[in-house]
Every structure is written in C-alpha cells, then in structure tokens.
Design a protein around this motif. Structure first.
Motif, PDB file in Angstrom:
ATOM      1  N   UNK A 179       0.855  -1.180   0.000  1.00 10.45           N
ATOM      2  CA  UNK A 179       0.000   0.000   0.000  1.00 10.45           C
ATOM      3  C   UNK A 179       0.892   1.230   0.000  1.00 10.45           C
ATOM      4  N   UNK A 180       0.647   2.120  -0.920  1.00  7.44           N
ATOM      5  CA  UNK A 180       1.444   3.340  -0.978  1.00  7.44           C
ATOM      6  C   UNK A 180       0.993   4.280   0.126  1.00  7.44           C
ATOM      7  N   UNK A 181       1.969   4.878   0.759  1.00  3.93           N
ATOM      8  CA  UNK A 181       1.632   5.870   1.765  1.00  3.93           C
ATOM      9  C   UNK A 181       1.366   7.184   1.054  1.00  3.93           C
ATOM     10  N   UNK A 182       0.383   7.851   1.538  1.00  2.00           N
ATOM     11  CA  UNK A 182       0.087   9.155   0.954  1.00  2.00           C
ATOM     12  C   UNK A 182       1.099  10.162   1.495  1.00  2.00           C
TER      13      UNK A 182
END
Length: 83
Positions: free
Chosen positions: A73-76
């Motif tokens: 999951x990409x961190x914002x």
C-alpha cells in the motif's frame, strides 16, 4: 441371330465396365470417409488436450494469485506548499 448376340455381348461388357466403375467409386468414398473420421478423431483429441491444459493454467494462475503477497500500500505523502 448373330446381331443380337453381338449387341448383348456389348451390353454385357458395358454393364461390367459400369459395375467396376461403381465399385471403384464406392471404395474411394469409403477411403475418404475413413480419412475424415481419423482427422475428426485427431481434432477432438487435440481439442480435449488443449482445453485440459487451459484449465490447469487457469488453476495455476488462481493458486499463484492466492499465494502472492498483497500489493504494498502506498503511503500518501503530503505536499507542503511554500508561498
């Protein structure tokens, strides 16, 4: 009298020729039918093999998808706007 025997002999030869021709035609048709049946059987066998392979490929892909780790999951990230 000789005239009728000549005609009947000619008719008999023609009939024999026609009968032989019909027998050759039926033999050729039977040979073609046997070749078509063999080709159809081979096609059915190859189709069954292809479908079985596609099914195993689908199952392998499904299992690989289950075993694969989830996508990270990409961190914002926040952008800081400097004015």
């Amino acid at each position: 009298m000789a005239d009728t025997s000549t005609k009947s002999a000619a008719r008999e030869r023609a009939q024999n020729h026609f009968t032989a021709s019909e027998q050759r035609d039926s033999a050729v048709k039977a040979m073609i039918a046997a070749e078509n049946a063999a080709r159809d059987a081979n096609t059915a066998k190859l189709r069954a093999l292809r479908l079985a392979k596609e099914e195993t490929d689908r199952e392998a892909a499904r299992l690989a998808a289950l075993d694969a780790p989830p996508a990270p999951v990409k961190k914002k990230t926040r952008r800081i706007v400097v004015k």
